[in-house]
Design a protein around this motif. Structure first.
Motif, PDB file in Angstrom:
ATOM      1  N   ASP A 119       0.830  -1.208   0.000  1.00  0.00           N
ATOM      2  CA  ASP A 119       0.000   0.000   0.000  1.00  0.00           C
ATOM      3  C   ASP A 119       0.862   1.255   0.000  1.00  0.00           C
ATOM      4  O   ASP A 119       0.595   2.213  -0.744  1.00  0.00           O
ATOM      5  CB  ASP A 119      -0.922   0.011   1.223  1.00  0.00           C
ATOM      6  N   VAL A 120       1.897   1.263   0.848  1.00  0.00           N
ATOM      7  CA  VAL A 120       2.775   2.440   0.917  1.00  0.00           C
ATOM      8  C   VAL A 120       3.499   2.645  -0.410  1.00  0.00           C
ATOM      9  O   VAL A 120       3.589   3.770  -0.915  1.00  0.00           O
ATOM     10  CB  VAL A 120       3.797   2.295   2.065  1.00  0.00           C
ATOM     11  N   LEU A 121       4.008   1.572  -0.987  1.00  0.00           N
ATOM     12  CA  LEU A 121       4.697   1.681  -2.274  1.00  0.00           C
ATOM     13  C   LEU A 121       3.778   2.242  -3.349  1.00  0.00           C
ATOM     14  O   LEU A 121       4.167   3.121  -4.133  1.00  0.00           O
ATOM     15  CB  LEU A 121       5.225   0.318  -2.705  1.00  0.00           C
ATOM     16  N   ALA A 122       2.559   1.737  -3.409  1.00  0.00           N
ATOM     17  CA  ALA A 122       1.608   2.182  -4.418  1.00  0.00           C
ATOM     18  C   ALA A 122       1.181   3.633  -4.203  1.00  0.00           C
ATOM     19  O   ALA A 122       1.002   4.389  -5.153  1.00  0.00           O
ATOM     20  CB  ALA A 122       0.387   1.268  -4.427  1.00  0.00           C
ATOM     21  N   GLU A 123       1.031   4.018  -2.937  1.00  0.00           N
ATOM     22  CA  GLU A 123       0.543   5.368  -2.627  1.00  0.00           C
ATOM     23  C   GLU A 123       1.637   6.425  -2.680  1.00  0.00           C
ATOM     24  O   GLU A 123       1.423   7.536  -3.165  1.00  0.00           O
ATOM     25  CB  GLU A 123      -0.073   5.384  -1.226  1.00  0.00           C
ATOM     26  N   ARG A 124       2.835   6.072  -2.175  1.00  0.00           N
ATOM     27  CA  ARG A 124       3.838   7.099  -1.931  1.00  0.00           C
ATOM     28  C   ARG A 124       5.203   6.832  -2.541  1.00  0.00           C
ATOM     29  O   ARG A 124       6.050   7.718  -2.572  1.00  0.00           O
ATOM     30  CB  ARG A 124       3.992   7.298  -0.418  1.00  0.00           C
ATOM     31  N   GLY A 125       5.451   5.607  -3.010  1.00  0.00           N
ATOM     32  CA  GLY A 125       6.729   5.295  -3.623  1.00  0.00           C
ATOM     33  C   GLY A 125       7.750   4.760  -2.638  1.00  0.00           C
ATOM     34  O   GLY A 125       7.585   4.813  -1.419  1.00  0.00           O
ATOM     35  N   PHE A 126       8.866   4.266  -3.185  1.00  0.00           N
ATOM     36  CA  PHE A 126       9.900   3.604  -2.398  1.00  0.00           C
ATOM     37  C   PHE A 126      10.535   4.549  -1.379  1.00  0.00           C
ATOM     38  O   PHE A 126      10.879   4.139  -0.266  1.00  0.00           O
ATOM     39  CB  PHE A 126      10.974   3.068  -3.353  1.00  0.00           C
ATOM     40  N   ALA A 127      10.725   5.799  -1.756  1.00  0.00           N
ATOM     41  CA  ALA A 127      11.419   6.749  -0.880  1.00  0.00           C
ATOM     42  C   ALA A 127      10.691   6.955   0.443  1.00  0.00           C
ATOM     43  O   ALA A 127      11.299   7.342   1.440  1.00  0.00           O
ATOM     44  CB  ALA A 127      11.598   8.093  -1.590  1.00  0.00           C
ATOM     45  N   HIS A 128       9.384   6.700   0.458  1.00  0.00           N
ATOM     46  CA  HIS A 128       8.587   6.917   1.669  1.00  0.00           C
ATOM     47  C   HIS A 128       8.253   5.607   2.383  1.00  0.00           C
ATOM     48  O   HIS A 128       7.440   5.592   3.300  1.00  0.00           O
ATOM     49  CB  HIS A 128       7.293   7.649   1.313  1.00  0.00           C
ATOM     50  N   LEU A 129       8.889   4.514   1.948  1.00  0.00           N
ATOM     51  CA  LEU A 129       8.650   3.224   2.599  1.00  0.00           C
ATOM     52  C   LEU A 129       9.481   3.168   3.874  1.00  0.00           C
ATOM     53  O   LEU A 129      10.709   3.098   3.838  1.00  0.00           O
ATOM     54  CB  LEU A 129       9.026   2.081   1.656  1.00  0.00           C
ATOM     55  N   ASP A 130       8.811   3.214   5.011  1.00  0.00           N
ATOM     56  CA  ASP A 130       9.464   3.250   6.316  1.00  0.00           C
ATOM     57  C   ASP A 130       8.951   2.075   7.147  1.00  0.00           C
ATOM     58  O   ASP A 130       7.733   1.852   7.235  1.00  0.00           O
ATOM     59  CB  ASP A 130       9.146   4.580   7.008  1.00  0.00           C
ATOM     60  N   LEU A 131       9.865   1.310   7.730  1.00  0.00           N
ATOM     61  CA  LEU A 131       9.459   0.111   8.454  1.00  0.00           C
ATOM     62  C   LEU A 131       8.538   0.418   9.628  1.00  0.00           C
ATOM     63  O   LEU A 131       7.592  -0.329   9.899  1.00  0.00           O
ATOM     64  CB  LEU A 131      10.690  -0.653   8.952  1.00  0.00           C
ATOM     65  N   ALA A 132       8.780   1.518  10.320  1.00  0.00           N
ATOM     66  CA  ALA A 132       7.924   1.874  11.451  1.00  0.00           C
ATOM     67  C   ALA A 132       6.508   2.202  10.975  1.00  0.00           C
ATOM     68  O   ALA A 132       5.513   1.816  11.605  1.00  0.00           O
ATOM     69  CB  ALA A 132       8.525   3.058  12.201  1.00  0.00           C
ATOM     70  N   ASP A 133       6.401   2.908   9.855  1.00  0.00           N
ATOM     71  CA  ASP A 133       5.090   3.252   9.303  1.00  0.00           C
ATOM     72  C   ASP A 133       4.363   1.994   8.834  1.00  0.00           C
ATOM     73  O   ASP A 133       3.160   1.831   9.061  1.00  0.00           O
ATOM     74  CB  ASP A 133       5.265   4.231   8.139  1.00  0.00           C
TER      75      ASP A 133
ATOM     76  N   LEU B  81       2.586   0.030  -7.804  1.00  0.00           N
ATOM     77  CA  LEU B  81       3.592  -0.685  -7.025  1.00  0.00           C
ATOM     78  C   LEU B  81       4.785  -1.058  -7.904  1.00  0.00           C
ATOM     79  O   LEU B  81       5.945  -0.857  -7.518  1.00  0.00           O
ATOM     80  CB  LEU B  81       2.954  -1.926  -6.408  1.00  0.00           C
ATOM     81  N   PHE B  82       4.512  -1.584  -9.098  1.00  0.00           N
ATOM     82  CA  PHE B  82       5.606  -1.961  -9.988  1.00  0.00           C
ATOM     83  C   PHE B  82       6.416  -0.744 -10.419  1.00  0.00           C
ATOM     84  O   PHE B  82       7.650  -0.797 -10.492  1.00  0.00           O
ATOM     85  CB  PHE B  82       5.078  -2.715 -11.211  1.00  0.00           C
ATOM     86  N   LYS B  83       5.757   0.355 -10.723  1.00  0.00           N
ATOM     87  CA  LYS B  83       6.488   1.564 -11.096  1.00  0.00           C
ATOM     88  C   LYS B  83       7.413   2.003  -9.970  1.00  0.00           C
ATOM     89  O   LYS B  83       8.558   2.411 -10.211  1.00  0.00           O
ATOM     90  CB  LYS B  83       5.517   2.683 -11.462  1.00  0.00           C
ATOM     91  N   ALA B  84       6.939   1.922  -8.733  1.00  0.00           N
ATOM     92  CA  ALA B  84       7.757   2.334  -7.587  1.00  0.00           C
ATOM     93  C   ALA B  84       8.960   1.414  -7.414  1.00  0.00           C
ATOM     94  O   ALA B  84      10.085   1.883  -7.169  1.00  0.00           O
ATOM     95  CB  ALA B  84       6.906   2.338  -6.319  1.00  0.00           C
ATOM     96  N   VAL B  85       8.743   0.111  -7.534  1.00  0.00           N
ATOM     97  CA  VAL B  85       9.842  -0.836  -7.345  1.00  0.00           C
ATOM     98  C   VAL B  85      10.855  -0.728  -8.486  1.00  0.00           C
ATOM     99  O   VAL B  85      12.081  -0.766  -8.263  1.00  0.00           O
ATOM    100  CB  VAL B  85       9.305  -2.271  -7.229  1.00  0.00           C
ATOM    101  N   ILE B  86      10.386  -0.571  -9.716  1.00  0.00           N
ATOM    102  CA  ILE B  86      11.298  -0.428 -10.852  1.00  0.00           C
ATOM    103  C   ILE B  86      12.138   0.839 -10.701  1.00  0.00           C
ATOM    104  O   ILE B  86      13.349   0.841 -10.949  1.00  0.00           O
ATOM    105  CB  ILE B  86      10.509  -0.413 -12.173  1.00  0.00           C
ATOM    106  N   ALA B  87      11.502   1.920 -10.274  1.00  0.00           N
ATOM    107  CA  ALA B  87      12.244   3.167 -10.055  1.00  0.00           C
ATOM    108  C   ALA B  87      13.300   2.973  -8.972  1.00  0.00           C
ATOM    109  O   ALA B  87      14.452   3.415  -9.116  1.00  0.00           O
ATOM    110  CB  ALA B  87      11.284   4.286  -9.671  1.00  0.00           C
ATOM    111  N   ALA B  88      12.938   2.300  -7.882  1.00  0.00           N
ATOM    112  CA  ALA B  88      13.884   2.079  -6.786  1.00  0.00           C
ATOM    113  C   ALA B  88      15.044   1.198  -7.230  1.00  0.00           C
ATOM    114  O   ALA B  88      16.183   1.372  -6.770  1.00  0.00           O
ATOM    115  CB  ALA B  88      13.165   1.451  -5.598  1.00  0.00           C
ATOM    116  N   ALA B  89      14.768   0.254  -8.131  1.00  0.00           N
ATOM    117  CA  ALA B  89      15.812  -0.675  -8.581  1.00  0.00           C
ATOM    118  C   ALA B  89      16.923   0.026  -9.350  1.00  0.00           C
ATOM    119  O   ALA B  89      18.015  -0.526  -9.499  1.00  0.00           O
ATOM    120  CB  ALA B  89      15.193  -1.777  -9.432  1.00  0.00           C
ATOM    121  N   THR B  90      16.659   1.235  -9.829  1.00  0.00           N
ATOM    122  CA  THR B  90      17.692   1.966 -10.569  1.00  0.00           C
ATOM    123  C   THR B  90      18.789   2.498  -9.656  1.00  0.00           C
ATOM    124  O   THR B  90      19.868   2.859 -10.139  1.00  0.00           O
ATOM    125  CB  THR B  90      17.086   3.132 -11.368  1.00  0.00           C
ATOM    126  N   TYR B  91      18.508   2.587  -8.347  1.00  0.00           N
ATOM    127  CA  TYR B  91      19.536   3.121  -7.453  1.00  0.00           C
ATOM    128  C   TYR B  91      19.752   2.278  -6.191  1.00  0.00           C
ATOM    129  O   TYR B  91      20.680   2.537  -5.423  1.00  0.00           O
ATOM    130  CB  TYR B  91      19.220   4.563  -7.049  1.00  0.00           C
TER     131      TYR B  91
END
Length: 202
Positions: free
Chosen positions: A29-43, A109-119
């Motif tokens: 849900d977090v990945l789909a809504e906000r992207g990888f940069a905002h994926l926080d384990l506590a959240d 979700l896939f767009k977020a993960v693919i973007a994150a995979a670049t870095y």
């Protein structure tokens, strides 16, 4: 846990399985809504209704959580088609990809993960494992077509399957539009025609 295992990739059972499902759903849900940069384990822990220490102990880092999320998606994916025709099998594959990328949650979700995979290399490795598993699942469609004489001996099954999904992802990532039924049909027909013409012979 095997010391070579990615954090979170050993399959649990019982209550642990329910916790895993809740956490992975929240992470998606977090990945789909906000992207990888905002994926926080506590959240993610808060959204899943579990303790932070549980999440940190099991997954260790965001990359471990993403790896397990992709592993779960492999487990839940639809098995390959067996229609008796390479073209129809590839159409089924193309439509599966299309439905996934058109889904509001899955596509984002896939767009977020693919973007994150670049870095992020660990995310890139997890994404490669995901696609390797999916290509391997569908490769028998091409192997069976070789056995039936539809395509030349020596055709690389994995390359044919990749050729189906590649233009659909390209469309999503370059023009920002999920592929429609026409795009899926075109991708399947192009891959089948290329295979019949010997384009994918090793």
């Amino acid at each position: 846990m095997n010391e070579d295992s990615e954090p979170g990739t050993v399959r649990p059972g019982g209550r642990t399985a329910r916790v895993r499902a809740s956490v992975l759903r929240a992470a998606g849900d977090v990945l789909a809504e906000r992207g990888f940069a905002h994926l926080d384990l506590a959240d993610v822990a808060r959204r899943a209704g579990v303790g932070k220490t549980t999440v940190y102990r099991r997954w260790g880092a965001v990359a471990g959580l993403v790896a397990d999320l992709l592993a779960e998606m492999v487990e839940e994916s639809v098995p390959h088609a067996e229609t008796g025709s390479l073209l129809n099998d590839l159409k089924a594959n193309a439509n599966l990809v299309r439905r996934t990328l058109c889904d509001p949650r899955q596509g984002a979700l896939f767009k977020a993960v693919i973007a994150a995979a670049t870095y992020d290399e660990r995310t890139a490795q997890a994404l490669r494992r995901f696609y390797d598993a999916r290509v391997t699942e569908w490769a028998p469609c091409v192997t069976q077509a070789i056995d039936r004489g539809e395509v030349p001996a020596g055709t690389d099954p994995c390359e044919v399957i990749r050729a189906v999904s590649a233009p659909l992802y390209y469309r999503l990532l370059t023009i920002g539009e999920p592929p429609d039924e026409t795009a899926a049909e075109r991708a399947a027909r192009a891959a089948a025609a290329g295979a019949r013409a010997g384009v994918y012979v090793r």
